[in-house]
Design a protein around this motif. Structure first.
Motif, PDB file in Angstrom:
ATOM      1  N   GLN A 102      11.038  -1.167   2.718  1.00  0.00           N
ATOM      2  CA  GLN A 102      10.332  -0.491   3.803  1.00  0.00           C
ATOM      3  C   GLN A 102      10.349   1.015   3.605  1.00  0.00           C
ATOM      4  O   GLN A 102       9.359   1.703   3.892  1.00  0.00           O
ATOM      5  CB  GLN A 102      10.943  -0.850   5.153  1.00  0.00           C
ATOM      6  N   LYS A 103      11.471   1.549   3.107  1.00  0.00           N
ATOM      7  CA  LYS A 103      11.516   2.985   2.806  1.00  0.00           C
ATOM      8  C   LYS A 103      10.465   3.345   1.756  1.00  0.00           C
ATOM      9  O   LYS A 103       9.786   4.375   1.859  1.00  0.00           O
ATOM     10  CB  LYS A 103      12.901   3.386   2.305  1.00  0.00           C
ATOM     11  N   TYR A 104      10.368   2.504   0.724  1.00  0.00           N
ATOM     12  CA  TYR A 104       9.387   2.730  -0.339  1.00  0.00           C
ATOM     13  C   TYR A 104       7.973   2.729   0.249  1.00  0.00           C
ATOM     14  O   TYR A 104       7.155   3.611  -0.037  1.00  0.00           O
ATOM     15  CB  TYR A 104       9.537   1.640  -1.395  1.00  0.00           C
ATOM     16  N   ILE A 105       7.689   1.752   1.086  1.00  0.00           N
ATOM     17  CA  ILE A 105       6.367   1.648   1.717  1.00  0.00           C
ATOM     18  C   ILE A 105       6.099   2.863   2.592  1.00  0.00           C
ATOM     19  O   ILE A 105       5.006   3.452   2.541  1.00  0.00           O
ATOM     20  CB  ILE A 105       6.286   0.347   2.537  1.00  0.00           C
ATOM     21  N   ASP A 106       7.074   3.242   3.410  1.00  0.00           N
ATOM     22  CA  ASP A 106       6.874   4.363   4.331  1.00  0.00           C
ATOM     23  C   ASP A 106       6.531   5.656   3.587  1.00  0.00           C
ATOM     24  O   ASP A 106       5.713   6.456   4.065  1.00  0.00           O
ATOM     25  CB  ASP A 106       8.128   4.581   5.175  1.00  0.00           C
ATOM     26  N   TYR A 107       7.170   5.869   2.438  1.00  0.00           N
ATOM     27  CA  TYR A 107       6.883   7.080   1.662  1.00  0.00           C
ATOM     28  C   TYR A 107       5.397   7.160   1.322  1.00  0.00           C
ATOM     29  O   TYR A 107       4.745   8.199   1.520  1.00  0.00           O
ATOM     30  CB  TYR A 107       7.723   7.096   0.384  1.00  0.00           C
ATOM     31  N   TYR A 108       4.850   6.065   0.819  1.00  0.00           N
ATOM     32  CA  TYR A 108       3.459   6.099   0.370  1.00  0.00           C
ATOM     33  C   TYR A 108       2.463   6.013   1.519  1.00  0.00           C
ATOM     34  O   TYR A 108       1.336   6.509   1.399  1.00  0.00           O
ATOM     35  CB  TYR A 108       3.221   5.013  -0.673  1.00  0.00           C
ATOM     36  N   LEU A 109       2.869   5.435   2.653  1.00  0.00           N
ATOM     37  CA  LEU A 109       2.011   5.482   3.832  1.00  0.00           C
ATOM     38  C   LEU A 109       1.864   6.920   4.308  1.00  0.00           C
ATOM     39  O   LEU A 109       0.756   7.370   4.647  1.00  0.00           O
ATOM     40  CB  LEU A 109       2.598   4.617   4.949  1.00  0.00           C
ATOM     41  N   ILE A 110       2.973   7.646   4.348  1.00  0.00           N
ATOM     42  CA  ILE A 110       2.921   9.062   4.741  1.00  0.00           C
ATOM     43  C   ILE A 110       2.146   9.874   3.709  1.00  0.00           C
ATOM     44  O   ILE A 110       1.296  10.712   4.059  1.00  0.00           O
ATOM     45  CB  ILE A 110       4.344   9.632   4.912  1.00  0.00           C
ATOM     46  N   HIS A 111       2.431   9.610   2.437  1.00  0.00           N
ATOM     47  CA  HIS A 111       1.791  10.408   1.391  1.00  0.00           C
ATOM     48  C   HIS A 111       0.277  10.213   1.387  1.00  0.00           C
ATOM     49  O   HIS A 111      -0.468  11.169   1.109  1.00  0.00           O
ATOM     50  CB  HIS A 111       2.375  10.054   0.028  1.00  0.00           C
ATOM     51  N   TYR A 112      -0.165   9.027   1.685  1.00  0.00           N
ATOM     52  CA  TYR A 112      -1.620   8.803   1.729  1.00  0.00           C
ATOM     53  C   TYR A 112      -2.265   9.687   2.799  1.00  0.00           C
ATOM     54  O   TYR A 112      -3.359  10.231   2.577  1.00  0.00           O
ATOM     55  CB  TYR A 112      -1.930   7.335   2.003  1.00  0.00           C
ATOM     56  N   GLN A 113      -1.592   9.842   3.922  1.00  0.00           N
ATOM     57  CA  GLN A 113      -2.129  10.733   4.956  1.00  0.00           C
ATOM     58  C   GLN A 113      -2.140  12.186   4.471  1.00  0.00           C
ATOM     59  O   GLN A 113      -3.016  12.970   4.854  1.00  0.00           O
ATOM     60  CB  GLN A 113      -1.301  10.606   6.238  1.00  0.00           C
ATOM     61  N   ASN A 114      -1.177  12.534   3.616  1.00  0.00           N
ATOM     62  CA  ASN A 114      -1.125  13.893   3.076  1.00  0.00           C
ATOM     63  C   ASN A 114      -2.281  14.197   2.129  1.00  0.00           C
ATOM     64  O   ASN A 114      -2.750  15.336   2.051  1.00  0.00           O
ATOM     65  CB  ASN A 114       0.189  14.097   2.311  1.00  0.00           C
ATOM     66  N   ILE A 115      -2.702  13.200   1.370  1.00  0.00           N
ATOM     67  CA  ILE A 115      -3.693  13.439   0.312  1.00  0.00           C
ATOM     68  C   ILE A 115      -5.086  12.951   0.669  1.00  0.00           C
ATOM     69  O   ILE A 115      -6.058  13.262  -0.030  1.00  0.00           O
ATOM     70  CB  ILE A 115      -3.263  12.763  -1.007  1.00  0.00           C
ATOM     71  N   LYS A 116      -5.207  12.188   1.742  1.00  0.00           N
ATOM     72  CA  LYS A 116      -6.490  11.589   2.137  1.00  0.00           C
ATOM     73  C   LYS A 116      -7.548  12.671   2.306  1.00  0.00           C
ATOM     74  O   LYS A 116      -7.310  13.699   2.922  1.00  0.00           O
ATOM     75  CB  LYS A 116      -6.309  10.811   3.445  1.00  0.00           C
ATOM     76  N   GLY A 117      -8.699  12.440   1.732  1.00  0.00           N
ATOM     77  CA  GLY A 117      -9.768  13.427   1.770  1.00  0.00           C
ATOM     78  C   GLY A 117      -9.845  14.256   0.502  1.00  0.00           C
ATOM     79  O   GLY A 117     -10.881  14.872   0.217  1.00  0.00           O
ATOM     80  N   LYS A 118      -8.765  14.263  -0.276  1.00  0.00           N
ATOM     81  CA  LYS A 118      -8.738  14.978  -1.567  1.00  0.00           C
ATOM     82  C   LYS A 118      -8.637  13.982  -2.711  1.00  0.00           C
ATOM     83  O   LYS A 118      -9.414  14.038  -3.664  1.00  0.00           O
ATOM     84  CB  LYS A 118      -7.543  15.943  -1.594  1.00  0.00           C
ATOM     85  N   TYR A 119      -7.659  13.078  -2.606  1.00  0.00           N
ATOM     86  CA  TYR A 119      -7.454  12.068  -3.632  1.00  0.00           C
ATOM     87  C   TYR A 119      -7.758  10.688  -3.055  1.00  0.00           C
ATOM     88  O   TYR A 119      -7.658  10.460  -1.849  1.00  0.00           O
ATOM     89  CB  TYR A 119      -6.001  12.093  -4.134  1.00  0.00           C
ATOM     90  N   GLN A 120      -8.090   9.773  -3.951  1.00  0.00           N
ATOM     91  CA  GLN A 120      -8.469   8.428  -3.553  1.00  0.00           C
ATOM     92  C   GLN A 120      -7.267   7.524  -3.300  1.00  0.00           C
ATOM     93  O   GLN A 120      -7.307   6.669  -2.418  1.00  0.00           O
ATOM     94  CB  GLN A 120      -9.340   7.811  -4.660  1.00  0.00           C
ATOM     95  N   ALA A 121      -6.203   7.689  -4.089  1.00  0.00           N
ATOM     96  CA  ALA A 121      -5.108   6.717  -4.085  1.00  0.00           C
ATOM     97  C   ALA A 121      -3.752   7.397  -4.220  1.00  0.00           C
ATOM     98  O   ALA A 121      -3.646   8.531  -4.691  1.00  0.00           O
ATOM     99  CB  ALA A 121      -5.297   5.726  -5.240  1.00  0.00           C
ATOM    100  N   VAL A 122      -2.719   6.670  -3.834  1.00  0.00           N
ATOM    101  CA  VAL A 122      -1.359   7.061  -4.148  1.00  0.00           C
ATOM    102  C   VAL A 122      -0.959   6.377  -5.453  1.00  0.00           C
ATOM    103  O   VAL A 122      -1.646   5.468  -5.922  1.00  0.00           O
ATOM    104  CB  VAL A 122      -0.383   6.675  -3.013  1.00  0.00           C
ATOM    105  N   ALA A 123       0.149   6.828  -6.050  1.00  0.00           N
ATOM    106  CA  ALA A 123       0.520   6.278  -7.351  1.00  0.00           C
ATOM    107  C   ALA A 123       2.017   6.372  -7.575  1.00  0.00           C
ATOM    108  O   ALA A 123       2.678   7.288  -7.092  1.00  0.00           O
ATOM    109  CB  ALA A 123      -0.219   7.023  -8.471  1.00  0.00           C
ATOM    110  N   ASP A 124       2.526   5.405  -8.320  1.00  0.00           N
ATOM    111  CA  ASP A 124       3.904   5.424  -8.804  1.00  0.00           C
ATOM    112  C   ASP A 124       3.828   5.265 -10.314  1.00  0.00           C
ATOM    113  O   ASP A 124       3.478   4.201 -10.813  1.00  0.00           O
ATOM    114  CB  ASP A 124       4.694   4.281  -8.169  1.00  0.00           C
ATOM    115  N   PHE A 125       4.140   6.341 -11.040  1.00  0.00           N
ATOM    116  CA  PHE A 125       4.009   6.353 -12.494  1.00  0.00           C
ATOM    117  C   PHE A 125       5.353   6.180 -13.201  1.00  0.00           C
ATOM    118  O   PHE A 125       5.520   6.621 -14.328  1.00  0.00           O
ATOM    119  CB  PHE A 125       3.352   7.660 -12.942  1.00  0.00           C
ATOM    120  N   SER A 126       6.286   5.507 -12.571  1.00  0.00           N
ATOM    121  CA  SER A 126       7.590   5.273 -13.202  1.00  0.00           C
ATOM    122  C   SER A 126       7.432   4.292 -14.358  1.00  0.00           C
ATOM    123  O   SER A 126       7.127   3.112 -14.136  1.00  0.00           O
ATOM    124  CB  SER A 126       8.570   4.703 -12.175  1.00  0.00           C
ATOM    125  N   ASN A 127       7.662   4.761 -15.569  1.00  0.00           N
ATOM    126  CA  ASN A 127       7.545   3.866 -16.726  1.00  0.00           C
ATOM    127  C   ASN A 127       8.448   2.647 -16.597  1.00  0.00           C
ATOM    128  O   ASN A 127       8.097   1.553 -17.042  1.00  0.00           O
ATOM    129  CB  ASN A 127       7.881   4.620 -18.015  1.00  0.00           C
TER     130      ASN A 127
END
Length: 322
Positions: A102-127
């Motif tokens: 849930q913590k992981y989900i909450d981070y990206y739910l918040i981040h999407y609101q931060n970037i919405k209108g500029k970027y299309q998607a959130v991302a996790d690029f951890s190899n």
């Protein structure tokens, strides 16, 4: 509810994952938040399934996420990017034990609101996402899919050249896992046969431990859970294949990709020291010799065979000393 577009990158290091992240950011497709590789999911798996402390295999999480900006990362993708609008309370709780999906989900739910209108998607690029085991994925993929429209991209590079870069980065200290190498371990909890003084001896001595052997099996694993696109570094950055590769990626993401960021590893063999790509140009200062390449190709032959069996053909540049 409309699900949030989420790009999950699943390997591989030393195969131009950073230029690929920059490519998607340059096209305003995705933004990963405080750091390209948060490694939250693999650490959560270690905590839940193997009773290990959260962040055991990483440096201090607060420093990695909210320490001084790295001089090797563009400001818009750095720790203190204007798009990273999180409270200190949230971030301190996010890195604290116990971790949770849930913590992981909450981070990206918040981040999407931060970037919405500029970027299309959130991302996790951890190899290291590519190492997630199926019991963990079975448990948490359905929960993640409740919120996110997840797509997976994997980027592979010629097995010998990718392995040589990986080993050399550990050898010369230009790699996050170099701290394990300094402790006498090639990967966490995997002791080396000996302490090597030459890269050639390291390459030969530890070649059978290389994670590159999992190219195909990890692709098959993620394909069972998500729409998954396997790209080849040498093809994606080959100028003659620009149109084909950008159209392929655009169709998969359902988003126009019209430019590709510079890549030290291809198409040049002696590329310039591009800004923000020190993880590439600082990794290897001695090209692999033809003899060592041929040695590696013989040992890693099963990887080439598995790739051809899975995809029908080897990339043109693979298996050739360049």
């Amino acid at each position: 509810m409309t699900k949030i577009p989420f790009l999950l990158f699943c390997g591989w290091g030393h195969a131009a994952s950073t230029p690929f992240y920059y490519t998607l950011a340059d096209n305003l497709y995705c933004h990963g938040g405080h750091i390209k590789e948060p490694s939250y999911l693999p650490n959560l798996e270690q905590y839940e399934y193997f009773d290990r402390p959260m962040w055991e295999y990483n440096s201090d999480p607060w420093e990695r996420l909210l320490g001084p900006d790295s001089p090797n990362v563009p400001i818009e993708l750095n720790h203190h990017s204007p798009y990273n609008k999180f409270s200190e309370k949230f971030m301190r709780d996010w890195i604290a034990e116990p971790p949770s999906i849930q913590k992981y989900i909450d981070y990206y739910l918040i981040h999407y609101q931060n970037i919405k209108g500029k970027y299309q998607a959130v991302a996790d690029f951890s190899n290291c996402n590519n190492w997630l085991r199926e019991p963990f994925l079975d448990k948490y993929v359905p929960i993640l899919k409740e919120h996110f429209d997840i797509k997976v991209v994997m980027m592979a590079r010629d097995p010998v050249r990718r392995t040589y870069s990986d080993f050399y980065a550990k050898f010369n200290g230009n790699c996050n896992s170099s701290e394990w190498y300094d402790k006498g371990m090639f990967y966490p909890n995997m002791p080396m046969k000996e302490k090597y003084e030459e890269i050639e001896k390291l390459f030969k001595g530890e070649l059978l431990t290389v994670e590159t052997f999992y190219y195909v099996s990890f692709y098959r694993k993620f394909k069972k859970y998500f729409p998954t696109l396997q790209l080849v570094m040498e093809e994606f950055w080959e100028p003659s294949m620009f149109k084909q590769q950008t159209e392929l990626l655009s169709k998969f993401l359902d988003f126009p990709i019209t430019k590709i960021h510079e890549n030290v590893f291809w198409p040049h063999q002696n590329a310039p020291k591009y800004d923000y790509l020190k993880d590439q140009w600082g990794a290897v200062d001695k090209p692999i010799s033809k003899d060592l390449y041929e040695y590696g190709k013989n040992v890693l032959f099963p990887i080439y065979k598995q790739w051809k069996d899975e995809f029908g053909v080897l990339p043109d540049s693979w298996g050739k000393h360049l």
